[in-house]
Design an enzyme around this catalytic site. Structure first.
Site, PDB file in Angstrom:
ATOM      1  N   HIS A 177     -15.451  11.820  12.273  1.00  0.00           N
ATOM      2  CA  HIS A 177     -13.918  11.247  12.236  1.00  0.00           C
ATOM      3  C   HIS A 177     -13.167  12.280  11.302  1.00  0.00           C
ATOM      4  CE1 HIS A 177     -14.208   7.190  14.163  1.00  0.00           C
ATOM      5  NE2 HIS A 177     -15.532   7.249  13.695  1.00  0.00           N
ATOM      6  N   GLY A 219       0.866  -1.241   0.024  1.00  0.00           N
ATOM      7  CA  GLY A 219       0.090  -0.113   0.054  1.00  0.00           C
ATOM      8  C   GLY A 219       0.786   1.317  -0.043  1.00  0.00           C
ATOM      9  N   ARG A 244     -23.651   4.750  15.060  1.00  0.00           N
ATOM     10  CA  ARG A 244     -25.180   4.460  15.082  1.00  0.00           C
ATOM     11  C   ARG A 244     -25.901   5.204  16.172  1.00  0.00           C
ATOM     12  NH1 ARG A 244     -26.060  -0.313  12.135  1.00  0.00           N
ATOM     13  NH2 ARG A 244     -24.220  -1.604  11.973  1.00  0.00           N
ATOM     14  N   GLU A 296     -10.136  12.592  11.281  1.00  0.00           N
ATOM     15  CA  GLU A 296      -8.714  11.962  10.859  1.00  0.00           C
ATOM     16  C   GLU A 296      -8.746  11.703   9.356  1.00  0.00           C
ATOM     17  OE1 GLU A 296     -10.862   8.668  13.233  1.00  0.00           O
ATOM     18  OE2 GLU A 296     -10.976  10.690  12.892  1.00  0.00           O
ATOM     19  N   CYS A 349     -15.538  10.753  17.843  1.00  0.00           N
ATOM     20  CA  CYS A 349     -16.860   9.826  17.620  1.00  0.00           C
ATOM     21  C   CYS A 349     -17.058   9.364  18.914  1.00  0.00           C
ATOM     22  CB  CYS A 349     -16.550   8.563  16.503  1.00  0.00           C
ATOM     23  SG  CYS A 349     -17.625   7.833  16.190  1.00  0.00           S
TER      24      CYS A 349
END
Length: 544
Positions: free
Chosen positions: A517, A17, A467, A519, A383
């Site tokens: 989030h 990656g 959620r 990030e 979060c």
């Protein structure tokens, strides 16, 4: 379009990656329109239901796809939003092939791996490139050559050269050359066998990239070239460096960008890598440094928090500082007394509570948030970290001593965090959360609005994966106790002023928490505003 396929051999987790993303950065620096695709041969539809300990973080795209963490590497290195459909799994491919068979799309045909599965793989790769408007598509094939799960994908990418022509397809193979200290030598045999295995599937690599502890000596490069029939100037050393953002520069120094242009018949261009050089210089030689505690439950597997770590690095670049991370196991904090908490946090300049799911470690995270609030230590909640901040504030400031989340106790009397109404009828787990980019309307005069450069208030977008939410029934009580609801998503049914997105404490040096989030949108040259502000506040706290 032109296609670059990156495969790996010898062992997994070699860094395909990072290698692919680094090559993409070199091509982007030359002005080409590039996108990236990650192929994961597992049967899961996506990474959304996998254990972080096994698979690392689940990276969420702007469109709401729950993907492999390498998609995050691509977005950071390429400074692009990778479009939906760029993380291809075996599960997705077979699901679509079976759907088509049931719909009669293959009527009268015997549906087989070749051509039906391989054709679907090729269709998805081409579609990902077309949706991104790319000139060059980088495709990383997960796993290791020889894995049974990868066979249909290897056959599909083999066919690409026949379909698209030699000048439009390039194969890059990443292998390992171990160093044996006892004999003081690099061992090339695993690489020779890996390339031979790849050739057995009909794929001859145009470039061999070698992972090693140190840069390979010239004689080892020549030996690899001779035994793999790859030109010596197309064997590249991907050796260990201090930080991953040095990898593009190290590969460019060896001529990787030029070699790729030659192999793909592209006109040679000069790369603009000044921003990378400057970023690496700051990372290696910062003027100052801070220590940030991350209180989480996956601390034994840092890849579970990969984007968080990278965002802190980006924030460090923006503040000319090295950010040292102190991992704090939230489970162990749960039973900690005042002395133990002081021992954990006395030497840190900021406390970050990240996202997560489930009850394990929750009370330890509450203690971390309480310590930050009561000791004036900069706090950033992400979060779940925002929900923790709300629970802590409700218990110890707003007088709701039994405040809790429905996620941890569905029978709690005071659920200041509750399941979103839209989730009540949701039955499945995969891909059913509130995902992707959602607008956040920031209140004028708040810290979060200042961080995002809209001090008079405004709307920004960040990515989400949750959620549960702050229960709107408690918003008035929390605000009356001094908690600032500084950002909301407006127009959400049943939420009054809006779904709570950000909270902060006005009389605290820096206590900011987001349901989002941020990030996932942070980049080396464009750090996330909350993270940049957090590190700045940590530096200021350090001087006190």
């Amino acid at each position: 379009m032109k296609y670059i396929f990156v495969t790996g051999g010898v062992v997994s987790s070699l860094g395909k990656g990072v290698a692919s993303a680094s090559l993409g950065a070199l091509l982007r620096a030359r002005g080409y329109k590039v996108t990236a695709v990650k192929i994961d041969p597992y049967i899961n539809i996506d990474a959304g239901t996998m254990r972080p300990y096994e698979h690392g973080e689940c990276f969420v795209t702007a469109s709401g796809a729950e993907t492999d963490l390498d998609i995050g590497n691509y977005e950071r290195f390429l400074d692009l939003d990778i479009p939906a459909g760029s993380n291809i799994t075996t599960g997705q491919v077979y699901q679509e092939v079976i759907r088509k068979e049931r719909a009669g799309d293959y009527l009268s045909q015997t549906v087989q791996v070749i051509p039906h599965v391989t054709d679907e793989i090729k269709r998805r790769i081409r579609a990902a490139g077309e949706s991104a408007g790319a000139e060059i598509v980088l495709i990383e094939v997960g796993g290791t050559v020889g894995d049974i799960e990868s066979l249909p994908f290897l056959e599909a990418i083999r066919q690409f050269r026949f379909d698209e022509g030699d000048d439009n397809v390039l194969y890059l193979h990443l292998t390992l050359v171990p160093y044996l200290g006892t004999s003081n030598e690099f061992k090339t045999k695993p690489t020779q066998h890996s390339v031979a295995a790849l050739r057995s599937y009909g794929i001859s690599p145009d470039i061999v990239m070698v992972r090693s502890k140190d840069k390979l000596p010239a004689e080892i490069t020549r030996k690899i070239a001779a035994f793999t029939s790859v030109r010596e100037n197309r064997v590249f050393s991907s050796y260990d460096v201090e930080h991953v953002y040095q990898v593009p520069l190290a590969l460019e120094e060896q001529g990787l960008g030029k070699a790729v242009e030659e192999l793909l018949g592209l006109e040679g261009t000069h790369p603009r890598l000044g921003v990378w050089t400057d970023a690496v210089r700051t990372i290696k030689h910062p003027k100052q440094q801070v220590t940030i505690a991350i209180a989480g439950k996956y601390t034994a597997m840092p890849d579970a928090y990969l984007s968080l770590m990278e965002s802190l690095t980006h924030a460090g670049i923006a503040n000319d500082a090295r950010v040292n991370i102190k991992w704090v196991n939230a489970e162990q904090l749960a039973e900690a007394g005042a002395g133990e908490l002081e021992g954990q946090f006395a030497d840190v300049d900021g406390i970050l509570v990240p996202g997560g799911f489930g009850i394990r470690g929750i009370e330890g995270k509450v203690k971390a948030a309480e310590y930050a609030r009561t000791h004036g230590v900069p706090y950033l909640g992400i979060c779940l970290g925002m929900q923790i901040a709300v629970i802590e504030y409700a218990r110890h400031v707003a007088g709701i001593e039994d405040a809790n989340s429905a996620e941890f106790d569905e029978y709690a009397k005071n659920k200041v965090i509750d399941l979103m109404p839209e989730q009540l009828e949701v039955a499945g787990m995969g891909g059913t959360m509130r995902l992707g980019d959602w607008p956040m309307e920031l209140r004028a005069g708040t810290k979060i609005a200042e961080l995002y450069g809209v001090p008079q208030g405004g709307t920004v977008k960040e990515r989400h994966r949750h959620r549960y939410e702050v229960n709107p029934a408690y918003v008035e009580q929390l605000e009356a106790a001094g908690l600032t609801i500084s950002g909301v998503t407006p127009g959400v049914e049943g939420r009054g002023a809006g779904l709570v997105e950000t909270v902060e404490i006005a009389d605290h040096p820096f206590f900011v928490a987001l349901q989002a989030h941020p990030e996932f949108k942070s980049r080396p040259m464009r750090p996330s505003p909350p993270f940049a502000g957090f590190v700045k506040a940590a530096l200021e706290h350090q001087q006190q």
